[in-house]
Design an enzyme around this catalytic site. Structure first.
Site, PDB file in Angstrom:
ATOM      1  N   GLN A 177     -13.736 -40.699 -27.696  1.00 34.86           N
ATOM      2  CA  GLN A 177     -13.333 -39.828 -28.600  1.00 34.86           C
ATOM      3  C   GLN A 177     -14.271 -39.861 -30.010  1.00 34.86           C
ATOM      4  OE1 GLN A 177      -9.350 -40.119 -29.919  1.00 34.86           O
ATOM      5  NE2 GLN A 177      -9.223 -38.310 -31.041  1.00 34.86           N
ATOM      6  N   HIS A 212      -7.594 -33.047 -29.880  1.00 34.80           N
ATOM      7  CA  HIS A 212      -8.155 -31.717 -29.489  1.00 34.80           C
ATOM      8  C   HIS A 212      -8.558 -31.828 -27.876  1.00 34.80           C
ATOM      9  CE1 HIS A 212     -11.576 -34.632 -30.398  1.00 34.80           C
ATOM     10  NE2 HIS A 212     -12.125 -33.973 -29.514  1.00 34.80           N
TER      11      HIS A 212
HETATM   12  P1  5GP Z   1     -14.854 -35.578 -28.722  1.00 34.04           P
HETATM   13  O1  5GP Z   1     -15.991 -36.416 -28.411  1.00 34.04           O
HETATM   14  O2  5GP Z   1     -14.210 -36.178 -29.883  1.00 34.04           O
HETATM   15  O3  5GP Z   1     -14.012 -35.553 -27.516  1.00 34.04           O
HETATM   16  O4  5GP Z   1     -15.098 -34.010 -29.042  1.00 34.04           O
HETATM   17  C1  5GP Z   1     -15.498 -33.627 -30.312  1.00 34.04           C
HETATM   18  C2  5GP Z   1     -16.185 -32.342 -30.169  1.00 34.04           C
HETATM   19  O5  5GP Z   1     -16.253 -31.750 -31.637  1.00 34.04           O
HETATM   20  C3  5GP Z   1     -17.616 -32.530 -29.739  1.00 34.04           C
HETATM   21  O6  5GP Z   1     -18.003 -31.771 -28.516  1.00 34.04           O
HETATM   22  C4  5GP Z   1     -18.343 -31.793 -30.907  1.00 34.04           C
HETATM   23  O7  5GP Z   1     -19.589 -30.828 -30.482  1.00 34.04           O
HETATM   24  C5  5GP Z   1     -17.295 -30.942 -31.437  1.00 34.04           C
HETATM   25  N1  5GP Z   1     -17.687 -30.884 -32.906  1.00 34.04           N
HETATM   26  C6  5GP Z   1     -17.757 -31.901 -34.144  1.00 34.04           C
HETATM   27  N2  5GP Z   1     -17.820 -31.292 -35.206  1.00 34.04           N
HETATM   28  C7  5GP Z   1     -17.764 -30.075 -35.126  1.00 34.04           C
HETATM   29  C8  5GP Z   1     -17.710 -29.048 -36.143  1.00 34.04           C
HETATM   30  O8  5GP Z   1     -17.993 -29.255 -37.254  1.00 34.04           O
HETATM   31  N3  5GP Z   1     -17.593 -27.790 -35.502  1.00 34.04           N
HETATM   32  C9  5GP Z   1     -17.456 -27.392 -34.347  1.00 34.04           C
HETATM   33  N4  5GP Z   1     -17.208 -26.135 -33.760  1.00 34.04           N
HETATM   34  N5  5GP Z   1     -17.225 -28.342 -33.510  1.00 34.04           N
HETATM   35  C10 5GP Z   1     -17.491 -29.659 -33.737  1.00 34.04           C
END
Ligand code: 5GP
Ligand code: ZN
Length: 114
Positions: free
Chosen positions: A94, A100
């Site tokens: 994460q 999310h």
């Molecule tokens: P995790 O790695 O926490 O599961 O996923 C976080 C996701 O959020 C990533 O796929 C990344 O591309 C997306 N993300 C991070 N910052 C932003 C943002 O400011 N806007 C959008 N639309 N996506 C974001």
């Protein structure tokens, strides 16, 4: 929560390509898409991840899964299938600490994940 990028997207302070929202959830396109369709489904309420959710969050989870079903239908993913992912904490990979669910579709996915 101050400083949380997804809280800022939920409040409209930071812009995102929002595809669906209601009083409880927001669905928006991932900034760095890993598939032809890659959206994130978040609760408006700040919860860090599944590990920190509680029994009292179950009604919110219902809203999240309802939004997931809606977006997979709207994006025409249901016929060929899709993937839903929630990365949790350090071992889950994460990177944004606001709960999310990734919804990915539009291409075949491999397994296992890295
Ligand atoms: P995790 O790695 O926490 O599961 O996923 C976080 C996701 O959020 C990533 O796929 C990344 O591309 C997306 N993300 C991070 N910052 C932003 C943002 O400011 N806007 C959008 N639309 N996506 C974001
Ligand atoms: Zn947040």
């Amino acid at each position: 929560m101050a400083g949380c990028i997804f809280c800022k997207i939920a409040s409209g302070e930071v812009s995102a390509k929002i595809v669906h929202q209601n009083d409880h959830v927001v669905v928006f396109r991932d900034l760095n898409p890993q598939a032809p369709v890659h959206v994130l489904v978040i609760p408006k309420k700040h919860i860090e991840n599944l590990s920190s959710s509680e029994e009292t969050d179950l009604s919110m989870m219902r809203e999240i899964f309802s939004a997931i079903l809606k977006v997979t239908k709207d994006e025409k993913l249901s016929a060929d299938g899709f993937r839903v992912v929630a990365n949790d904490g350090k071992n889950g990979g994460q990177t944004v600490n606001h709960l999310h669910f990734h919804v990915l579709g539009g291409r075949p996915m491999s397994w296992p994940p890295g």
